[in-house]
Design a protein around this motif. Structure first.
Motif, PDB file in Angstrom:
ATOM      1  N   SER A 146       0.798  -1.224   0.000  1.00  0.00           N
ATOM      2  CA  SER A 146       0.000   0.000   0.000  1.00  0.00           C
ATOM      3  C   SER A 146       0.832   1.277   0.000  1.00  0.00           C
ATOM      4  N   THR A 147       2.109   1.169  -0.378  1.00  0.00           N
ATOM      5  CA  THR A 147       2.964   2.353  -0.488  1.00  0.00           C
ATOM      6  C   THR A 147       3.774   2.243  -1.770  1.00  0.00           C
ATOM      7  N   TYR A 173       8.636   8.155   7.568  1.00  0.00           N
ATOM      8  CA  TYR A 173       7.565   7.618   6.723  1.00  0.00           C
ATOM      9  C   TYR A 173       6.414   7.165   7.624  1.00  0.00           C
ATOM     10  N   PRO A 174       5.555   8.085   8.041  1.00  0.00           N
ATOM     11  CA  PRO A 174       4.505   7.757   9.014  1.00  0.00           C
ATOM     12  C   PRO A 174       3.504   6.709   8.533  1.00  0.00           C
ATOM     13  N   GLN A 175       3.482   6.433   7.244  1.00  0.00           N
ATOM     14  CA  GLN A 175       2.570   5.390   6.748  1.00  0.00           C
ATOM     15  C   GLN A 175       3.087   3.978   7.071  1.00  0.00           C
ATOM     16  N   GLU A 202       4.418   0.838   9.427  1.00  0.00           N
ATOM     17  CA  GLU A 202       4.185   0.260  10.745  1.00  0.00           C
ATOM     18  C   GLU A 202       5.447  -0.505  11.131  1.00  0.00           C
ATOM     19  N   ASP A 204       6.168  -3.528   9.173  1.00  0.00           N
ATOM     20  CA  ASP A 204       6.720  -3.274   7.839  1.00  0.00           C
ATOM     21  C   ASP A 204       8.237  -3.162   7.911  1.00  0.00           C
TER      22      ASP A 204
END
Length: 61
Positions: A21-22, A46-48, A50, A53
């Protein structure tokens, strides 16, 4: 699909492995880690992302 966290598709970044999703490539994140970035640094940059990840990328070393 490479794993549940890391995927690869020719439609996204020409098939390079990316975090799901990135558009963040495993290559980029591994380079950042080799330059000294820690998991907390990557999560801040990169706050998206987790933590799972980052762990999946680190396992690709």
């Amino acid at each position: 699909m490479i794993s549940s966290r890391i995927t690869g598709s020719h439609e996204v970044m020409l098939g390079k492995p990316v975090v799901r999703s990135t558009r963040l490539t495993v290559e980029l994140l591994l380079r950042k880690m080799s330059e000294g970035a820690m998991a907390a640094d990557l999560l801040r940059m990169y706050p998206q992302l987790e933590m799972a990840d980052v762990e999946a990328v680190a396992a690709k070393r």
